[in-house]
Design a protein around this motif. Structure first.
Motif, PDB file in Angstrom:
ATOM      1  N   TYR A   1      37.276  41.053  40.675  1.00 41.13           N
ATOM      2  CA  TYR A   1      38.689  41.441  40.699  1.00 41.13           C
ATOM      3  C   TYR A   1      39.522  40.501  41.568  1.00 41.13           C
ATOM      4  N   GLU A   2      38.951  39.983  42.634  1.00 33.19           N
ATOM      5  CA  GLU A   2      39.662  39.010  43.444  1.00 33.19           C
ATOM      6  C   GLU A   2      39.930  37.741  42.633  1.00 33.19           C
ATOM      7  N   ARG A   3      38.972  37.376  41.806  1.00 35.42           N
ATOM      8  CA  ARG A   3      39.150  36.194  40.947  1.00 35.42           C
ATOM      9  C   ARG A   3      40.185  36.463  39.861  1.00 35.42           C
ATOM     10  N   ILE A   4      40.046  37.597  39.174  1.00 35.60           N
ATOM     11  CA  ILE A   4      40.951  37.921  38.068  1.00 35.60           C
ATOM     12  C   ILE A   4      42.394  38.038  38.547  1.00 35.60           C
ATOM     13  N   PHE A   5      42.584  38.678  39.707  1.00 34.10           N
ATOM     14  CA  PHE A   5      43.928  38.937  40.205  1.00 34.10           C
ATOM     15  C   PHE A   5      44.370  37.941  41.284  1.00 34.10           C
ATOM     16  N   SER A   6      43.779  36.763  41.239  1.00 34.35           N
ATOM     17  CA  SER A   6      44.172  35.705  42.163  1.00 34.35           C
ATOM     18  C   SER A   6      45.637  35.331  41.964  1.00 34.35           C
ATOM     19  N   GLN A   7      46.325  35.019  43.063  1.00 31.54           N
ATOM     20  CA  GLN A   7      47.724  34.602  42.985  1.00 31.54           C
ATOM     21  C   GLN A   7      47.889  33.296  42.208  1.00 31.54           C
ATOM     22  N   SER A   8      46.798  32.556  42.059  1.00 25.70           N
ATOM     23  CA  SER A   8      46.881  31.287  41.324  1.00 25.70           C
ATOM     24  C   SER A   8      46.898  31.498  39.807  1.00 25.70           C
ATOM     25  N   VAL A   9      46.619  32.719  39.366  1.00 24.11           N
ATOM     26  CA  VAL A   9      46.604  33.036  37.934  1.00 24.11           C
ATOM     27  C   VAL A   9      47.936  33.674  37.553  1.00 24.11           C
ATOM     28  N   PRO A  10      48.587  33.221  36.483  1.00 23.64           N
ATOM     29  CA  PRO A  10      49.838  33.860  36.052  1.00 23.64           C
ATOM     30  C   PRO A  10      49.633  35.368  35.877  1.00 23.64           C
ATOM     31  N   PRO A  11      50.587  36.189  36.301  1.00 30.78           N
ATOM     32  CA  PRO A  11      50.360  37.639  36.316  1.00 30.78           C
ATOM     33  C   PRO A  11      50.011  38.254  34.971  1.00 30.78           C
ATOM     34  N   ILE A  12      50.643  37.805  33.894  1.00 31.89           N
ATOM     35  CA  ILE A  12      50.305  38.359  32.581  1.00 31.89           C
ATOM     36  C   ILE A  12      48.878  37.965  32.208  1.00 31.89           C
ATOM     37  N   LYS A  13      48.509  36.738  32.554  1.00 30.52           N
ATOM     38  CA  LYS A  13      47.151  36.263  32.271  1.00 30.52           C
ATOM     39  C   LYS A  13      46.119  37.105  33.013  1.00 30.52           C
ATOM     40  N   ARG A  14      46.462  37.627  34.179  1.00 25.66           N
ATOM     41  CA  ARG A  14      45.529  38.468  34.940  1.00 25.66           C
ATOM     42  C   ARG A  14      45.121  39.694  34.128  1.00 25.66           C
ATOM     43  N   PHE A  15      46.095  40.290  33.454  1.00 25.26           N
ATOM     44  CA  PHE A  15      45.776  41.481  32.665  1.00 25.26           C
ATOM     45  C   PHE A  15      44.957  41.124  31.431  1.00 25.26           C
ATOM     46  N   GLU A  16      45.236  39.972  30.855  1.00 26.57           N
ATOM     47  CA  GLU A  16      44.438  39.521  29.711  1.00 26.57           C
ATOM     48  C   GLU A  16      42.981  39.298  30.141  1.00 26.57           C
ATOM     49  N   GLU A  17      42.790  38.664  31.299  1.00 24.76           N
ATOM     50  CA  GLU A  17      41.436  38.425  31.794  1.00 24.76           C
ATOM     51  C   GLU A  17      40.764  39.731  32.214  1.00 24.76           C
ATOM     52  N   LEU A  18      41.545  40.696  32.695  1.00 23.47           N
ATOM     53  CA  LEU A  18      40.993  42.005  33.040  1.00 23.47           C
ATOM     54  C   LEU A  18      40.402  42.681  31.811  1.00 23.47           C
ATOM     55  N   VAL A  19      41.140  42.664  30.716  1.00 25.28           N
ATOM     56  CA  VAL A  19      40.647  43.274  29.472  1.00 25.28           C
ATOM     57  C   VAL A  19      39.351  42.605  29.031  1.00 25.28           C
ATOM     58  N   GLU A  20      39.322  41.288  29.064  1.00 30.63           N
ATOM     59  CA  GLU A  20      38.114  40.556  28.670  1.00 30.63           C
ATOM     60  C   GLU A  20      36.948  40.916  29.586  1.00 30.63           C
ATOM     61  N   HIS A  21      37.225  41.056  30.869  1.00 27.25           N
ATOM     62  CA  HIS A  21      36.183  41.404  31.842  1.00 27.25           C
ATOM     63  C   HIS A  21      35.629  42.796  31.568  1.00 27.25           C
ATOM     64  N   ILE A  22      36.495  43.761  31.334  1.00 29.02           N
ATOM     65  CA  ILE A  22      36.055  45.137  31.083  1.00 29.02           C
ATOM     66  C   ILE A  22      35.173  45.194  29.843  1.00 29.02           C
ATOM     67  N   ILE A  23      35.605  44.567  28.772  1.00 33.98           N
ATOM     68  CA  ILE A  23      34.832  44.595  27.531  1.00 33.98           C
ATOM     69  C   ILE A  23      33.484  43.890  27.714  1.00 33.98           C
ATOM     70  N   GLU A  24      33.493  42.766  28.411  1.00 36.69           N
ATOM     71  CA  GLU A  24      32.245  42.037  28.654  1.00 36.69           C
ATOM     72  C   GLU A  24      31.265  42.878  29.478  1.00 36.69           C
ATOM     73  N   LYS A  25      31.766  43.510  30.545  1.00 36.64           N
ATOM     74  CA  LYS A  25      30.903  44.328  31.395  1.00 36.64           C
ATOM     75  C   LYS A  25      30.354  45.527  30.629  1.00 36.64           C
ATOM     76  N   GLN A  26      31.198  46.193  29.878  1.00 37.60           N
ATOM     77  CA  GLN A  26      30.749  47.344  29.107  1.00 37.60           C
ATOM     78  C   GLN A  26      29.718  46.931  28.051  1.00 37.60           C
ATOM     79  N   SER A  27      29.909  45.761  27.471  1.00 33.68           N
ATOM     80  CA  SER A  27      28.947  45.253  26.484  1.00 33.68           C
ATOM     81  C   SER A  27      27.605  44.966  27.129  1.00 33.68           C
ATOM     82  N   ASP A  28      27.617  44.313  28.289  1.00 38.48           N
ATOM     83  CA  ASP A  28      26.373  43.994  28.994  1.00 38.48           C
ATOM     84  C   ASP A  28      25.621  45.270  29.373  1.00 38.48           C
TER      85      ASP A  28
END
Length: 203
Positions: free
Chosen positions: A70-97
């Motif tokens: 979450y620190e990586r996904i919500f890093s200030q260096s990542v555009p804020p909208i992109k953070r939510f896109e990466e969050l969705v990808e992370h959730i789906i990946e984790k649930q799949s694993d």
């Protein structure tokens, strides 16, 4: 030589997390946890006064293990909208694993334990509340940056929107567990998040 004490404690925490998440708090006993962890019952009570005490430790451990992502996904260096896109990808990946590991969709560990025990154990309810607020804070930080960058109105209720997003995401993950299928999550989660934010998909 025997297993180091810290390893025994961690093994109990990890085992409890797996068993409770996969099944339920009520269906898993101290004996079940000790047997799966290959730890004597006396050792359990050396580290934890009760199963509830271990559940609290397992929730905190799960959050700490997730924190780096979450620190990586919500890093200030990542555009804020992109953070939510990466969050969705992370959730789906984790649930799949996890679904591959346990041969079932397990959903959200906090929602699973919280919905079962919040009315019965105040310490568990307070721990779940505390951890959920930490996740909402990540969402709020990105929403705050979206407001600052003009992507959302200045009148946006940041805390309310963060809570709404968390409720939606958690609800989708719970439904994935109920239906034992990740297909609706893969189909709907991203669109729903962007709809709540009232912004267009980046692609």
């Amino acid at each position: 030589m025997g297993r180091p004490a810290t390893d025994t404690k961690q093994k109990l925490i990890s085992t409890a997390s797996e068993l409770i998440w996969k099944n339920s708090y009520g269906s898993v006993s101290v004996d079940d946890i000790c047997k799966a962890a290959e730890v004597k019952k006396g050792s359990f009570y050396h580290y934890f006064k009760s199963k509830a005490d271990l559940a609290l430790a397992s929730m905190e451990d799960h959050f700490e293990n997730s924190k780096q992502d979450y620190e990586r996904i919500f890093s200030q260096s990542v555009p804020p909208i992109k953070r939510f896109e990466e969050l969705v990808e992370h959730i789906i990946e984790k649930q799949s694993d996890i679904s591959i590991t346990y041969q079932q969709v397990c959903g959200c560990p906090y929602a699973t334990l919280g919905s079962e025990m919040a009315g019965q154990d105040q310490d568990i309810r307070e721990k779940v509340d505390s951890i959920l607020k930490r996740y909402e804070d990540y969402y709020a930080s990105a929403i705050r940056d979206m407001v600052a960058q003009g992507q959302l109105p200045k009148s946006t209720d940041i805390e309310c929107l963060a809570a709404e997003l968390y409720c939606y995401i958690t609800g989708q993950v719970i439904l994935a567990r109920i239906h034992n299928s990740l297909e609706p999550l893969k189909r709907d989660l991203k669109n729903g998040v962007f709809r709540i934010l009232n912004v267009k998909d980046m692609h």
